[in-house]
Design an enzyme around this catalytic site. Sequence first.
Site, short mmCIF file in Angstrom:
data_model
loop_
_atom_site.label_atom_id
_atom_site.label_comp_id
_atom_site.label_asym_id
_atom_site.label_seq_id
_atom_site.Cartn_x
_atom_site.Cartn_y
_atom_site.Cartn_z
N GLU A 125 46.85 28.91 18.44
CA GLU A 125 47.68 30.03 18.87
C GLU A 125 48.96 29.54 19.55
OE1 GLU A 125 45.44 32.91 21.20
OE2 GLU A 125 46.29 34.56 20.08
N HIS A 155 26.43 15.49 8.12
CA HIS A 155 25.68 15.87 6.92
C HIS A 155 26.25 17.14 6.31
CE1 HIS A 155 22.58 12.86 7.85
NE2 HIS A 155 23.00 13.07 9.08
N LYS A 181 48.04 43.29 15.71
CA LYS A 181 47.66 44.31 16.69
C LYS A 181 48.38 45.63 16.38
CE LYS A 181 46.76 41.34 20.69
NZ LYS A 181 47.23 40.91 22.01
O1 PA5 Z 1 45.48 33.31 24.72
C1 PA5 Z 1 45.97 34.43 24.65
O2 PA5 Z 1 47.01 34.76 25.25
C2 PA5 Z 1 45.30 35.48 23.79
O3 PA5 Z 1 44.27 34.92 23.06
C3 PA5 Z 1 44.75 36.58 24.69
O4 PA5 Z 1 43.91 36.02 25.65
C4 PA5 Z 1 43.99 37.64 23.88
O5 PA5 Z 1 44.82 38.19 22.90
C5 PA5 Z 1 43.49 38.74 24.79
O6 PA5 Z 1 44.54 39.30 25.49
P1 PA5 Z 1 44.32 40.11 26.81
O7 PA5 Z 1 43.84 39.19 27.88
O8 PA5 Z 1 45.66 40.68 27.14
O9 PA5 Z 1 43.31 41.17 26.50
#
Ligand code: PA5
Length: 476
Positions: A301, A330, A444
């Site tokens: 990410e 394996h 989203k």
């Molecule tokens: O690492 C990140 O920023 C994302 O993976 C968020 O943690 C995830 O989208 C969840 O977001 P939020 O904490 O706003 O619910």
Amino acid sequence: MAQTFRGRRRQEPEPVRIDLNGVFASAIGAASGIHPEELGTLRPRLAAAIETLQSERAQGLHPFLDLPQDRDAMGEMQSLAEQLREDVDHFVVLGIGGSARGARALAAALDANPRGKKRDAPELIVADNIDPASFSRLLDELDLSRTVFNVVSKSGETSETMAQFLIVRERLLRELGAMDYVKHLLVTTDAEGGSLRQIVNDEGFPSTSFPGGVSGRFSALSSVHLLPVALLGHDVEEILDGAAAMDERCRDRDPEKNPAALLAGVRYLLEVLHGVPTAVLMPYCDRLVPLADWWCQLWAESLGKRVERDGGRLSIGQTPVRAIGAADQHSQMQLYLDGPADKVVTFVRVADAGVELEIPRSYPDLEDVAYLGGHGLGELLVMEQRAMELALNKRGRPTITIEMPHLTAFTVGQLVYLMEVETALTASLFGIDPFNQPAVEEGKRLTFGLAGKPGYEDERAEIERWLAAKLPERVV
Ligand code: PA5
């Protein structure tokens, strides 16, 4: 390396060590290995990346880097954990992505008890998905009167977490009544903004806050994730001491002495100069598997980005893969050895697992079995890891080995901090922002459109057009 923090004395510094031999041409051959001159050429850029990160930190730009020193939040968090431990049998984290994986990774790494729970401590459950079958089963199995649900969302808007919250809130209200249900929810969200904070303000749920300026996947060392870990009885100060010790090493302006910079540098060179688009993390330790999952999210990410450069669009990012040693020897290892030479495998090895099981010397006449007798199971695991490292290197495939002397709060804190800084430095080499996730936001928005959220009518129309354009004859 500092031996004390705020006057507390650790027994042993126990540094996590990184063996980078397996990425260099001297070990894997001139065709695929990094040449020392390549690292030499990158050196000024690496030094600049360290300098930029640390000077931006000094300006308050990267608060995740200062979490190991932020002990003020810890006192409050520890007393909350003490209080919860008295009243709770099950502590359920409702969150997703960076709001869930840190707690699970730390708790699993420190849990010496394979049944998932320290004696007398509540059970930690991280419910980070919205599969209705598993979520309804979870709710049916819990004794709600002995459960606290920790709703974790920094934005306070994430549809998966908000949907879980709405279901749980309604169930608690129905089963425990309007007087008591509030005590079974603990909301962790932004201190000021977002719908969840508004709900907390309106309804008075107990709440804690995300540290300002720290995004989900970089929040593993914050009170958000340390609360459940403290609740299980683990030493969160030791985790932070380990992270602080790694911070000392990662502040070093000399890239060759800075483990995060070296890791960032070699992975960058492998990707850019040696055609290695896949990064495998392979712990030889079951307790580190959730930590490998956390790292996959951190890497993917943060670094998977599309940038405009030289008049064109460029897609950046190594694909992270989690493998488990020895089980995946394996399964995936055949591909890593004989398939495309496009992976760097990072092994994580625990030198002393703290538990050993001696393999009995049975069947002395059967030499294909007898050779195992007298070795320890842990010893065999380490042998297998070494064998895989050499097998890959012999085929010219790059490897990195991270060795943890023991699996303790102190070494786990080091590893987590190392991985976060490495990610930030790698992003700097690529000239990208590791802290956003613009493409995920698109998904989203489309979900909001499908679910009928006001303001997302265009997204809904777009999905309807896309569905209508599907050709029936292409669906078999
Ligand atoms: O690492 C990140 O920023 C994302 O993976 C968020 O943690 C995830 O989208 C969840 O977001 P939020 O904490 O706003 O619910």
